[in-house]
Design an enzyme around this catalytic site. Sequence first.
Site, PDB file in Angstrom:
ATOM      1  N   ASP A 130       1.084   1.699  -0.300  1.00 25.25           N
ATOM      2  CA  ASP A 130       1.033   2.980  -0.999  1.00 25.25           C
ATOM      3  C   ASP A 130       0.128   4.025  -0.369  1.00 25.25           C
ATOM      4  O   ASP A 130      -0.322   4.954  -1.063  1.00 25.25           O
ATOM      5  CB  ASP A 130       0.624   2.757  -2.455  1.00 25.25           C
ATOM      6  CG  ASP A 130       1.747   2.147  -3.277  1.00 25.25           C
ATOM      7  OD1 ASP A 130       2.915   2.416  -2.965  1.00 25.25           O
ATOM      8  OD2 ASP A 130       1.448   1.405  -4.225  1.00 25.25           O
ATOM      9  N   ASP A 184      10.234   2.120  -4.133  1.00 18.98           N
ATOM     10  CA  ASP A 184       9.089   3.034  -4.044  1.00 18.98           C
ATOM     11  C   ASP A 184       8.636   3.253  -2.603  1.00 18.98           C
ATOM     12  O   ASP A 184       7.998   4.268  -2.285  1.00 18.98           O
ATOM     13  CB  ASP A 184       7.911   2.482  -4.852  1.00 18.98           C
ATOM     14  CG  ASP A 184       8.296   1.963  -6.227  1.00 18.98           C
ATOM     15  OD1 ASP A 184       9.321   1.266  -6.325  1.00 18.98           O
ATOM     16  OD2 ASP A 184       7.561   2.219  -7.197  1.00 18.98           O
TER      17      ASP A 184
END
Length: 625
Positions: free
Chosen positions: A131, A191
Amino acid sequence: MRSRKPWPGEKPVLLGMARGLLMLVPLALLSWPLATAARGEPLEDTLARVFPLAARQLEATASTLPETEYPSETLPDGTWDTTDADSFTSGFLPGSFWALYEYTGAPIWRTRAERWQAGLESQKDRTDDQDLGFILFTSFGNAYRLTGQESYRRILLTAASSLSQRYDARMGLIRSRGDLDDEDEFEVIIDSMMNIELLFWAARNGGRRELYDMAHQHALSVLESHVRADGSTYQTVNFDPRTRMLREQGKEQGCRWNTTWSRGQAWAVYGFTVAYRETKDPRMLRAARLTADYFIRHLPSDEVPYWDFQAPNIPKEPRDSSAAAATASALVELSQLETRPERALRYREAARDILRSLASPAYLDSNRRTSAILLHGTAFRPHDRFDTGLIYGDYFFLEALLRYSKLPERLTSREPQQREALLSAAPSTGEAPRNRERLFRFEEGILTPEATGVDRIVGPVTLVSEGALVGNGSVRIPDTFPAFLEEHFTDTTDFSTSFYLRVESLPSENTDLVSFLKGRTPLGNLFLRRNGTLFARNGPFEVGPRSNPMEEGELYRISLSQKRESGSFAILEASLARGDEAFECPFASSRVRLSTPRADRLRLGATTGPLDLVIDDVRLDTALP
């Protein structure tokens, strides 16, 4: 341009964005109720109402939160729940400050952005998570774009280098989770498409050419593994890293393996649009179109999606304003990249309609109910985190508005045209197999099926003396080991069980609670963890997310099922409900590759450790030959 009072800390500047289309209201009007954003209202007027409100909310956040805390979602009282710097949400607050700086030119917003992003710099060296794009490109990426400061560029290049270590050339993918050297599982979530922009950017700004190649190949691989033929997406895909063989396609934050989590779909639209912008690969344009068209044609009348496009109780299901905001931002950009004018118009108008709806009183927090800008976000519906403000929803809302404001005037002032009618292409599930149901009663310590069949019991079993949980009888499996109930049946590929359960005390170690087996080989099973959560397994591999925690002494219903799909794949699902509540979305739901497809027995109880249980009303369903 009308004159106005400066916002707090702002030096007077001329706001000439979008060729004078955006007009600010006096600060004294910020507390006035917002007018309804009607469909006929020019979005330029809508924009002029939103940014002062956003400034008010972000001003309050900056004045109440320490610089080491980062908002994620709002609590029931409307205040922010916060995280440390290592959360995927940590970059969105400084990113939102940068959006206000871009809009106003006020130094105070730059100061705030730099203060909160300073605590994120340490994340640039992380290799344990994917991330870094979420954390650092939303913060330092905007910082470099708006200031050109060299130190920000170096931080981003370091972060891109760190992220690149999660790329596996054999797989052609960036590993989303797990250790870099894990040879058992290779998990990739949709994601991940939001983090490859960092790699593309780095390759253009002094980084290695290989970073571009990694991002491009990852997008191509995700297109193959995560995007269905109708444009919908899986959130989670797991591979065998030794063979690159597909092992699991499933859900995590959505409802079921074959439904579509709306924010995951937003990540796909956004990520493939970025990939096309950077590569001009027509395959990326087709992917962006395919996923965007799916999103648009499944929107309800107010243009804000439900948390899952196929959630079971629509229209009573929660919405997700963050999915709408992220998709609107992506659609604005896609409309500028699209090579076919009619498609470009449709994407631009879809973005406009979504933004109008988000800017209406239904979704915009004009009455200071929460610390967020947008209402009605869904963070994780299966874990009861919904109808909340989300910092990433706020960020993408501001980004979308800024992007729309920069469209050429001739485009934004065009009269609306009727959107092309699209038919929903929901996949057919086919005819369900015929089933027979057997209800088992526990009488005098014996598991007795109502229908004729072989039954066996293993381990000590005693009746609950204080009476049944429900129905005619219940059995207590005491805190000894081994102690479980076992039922044999004709081997089959399709089977399920459901039962009531009360755990008298939680186990001291993970305990196998229910298993389907072929002989002694476990197939699908459920483990109970020390904290009361359940997790499903397919043989040795964990499947899907974990359940909400169960409480000691409370009554629950549990189900576990396997249904043969195609080839060596089956659908494995597990559900948990309190008391007599109906099962809703399963907490685990995946299409999994089986090592052994057929089961011939069911075990209930403490099969791997001591556990004090009360079980009742066991139902076993097996498909007829």
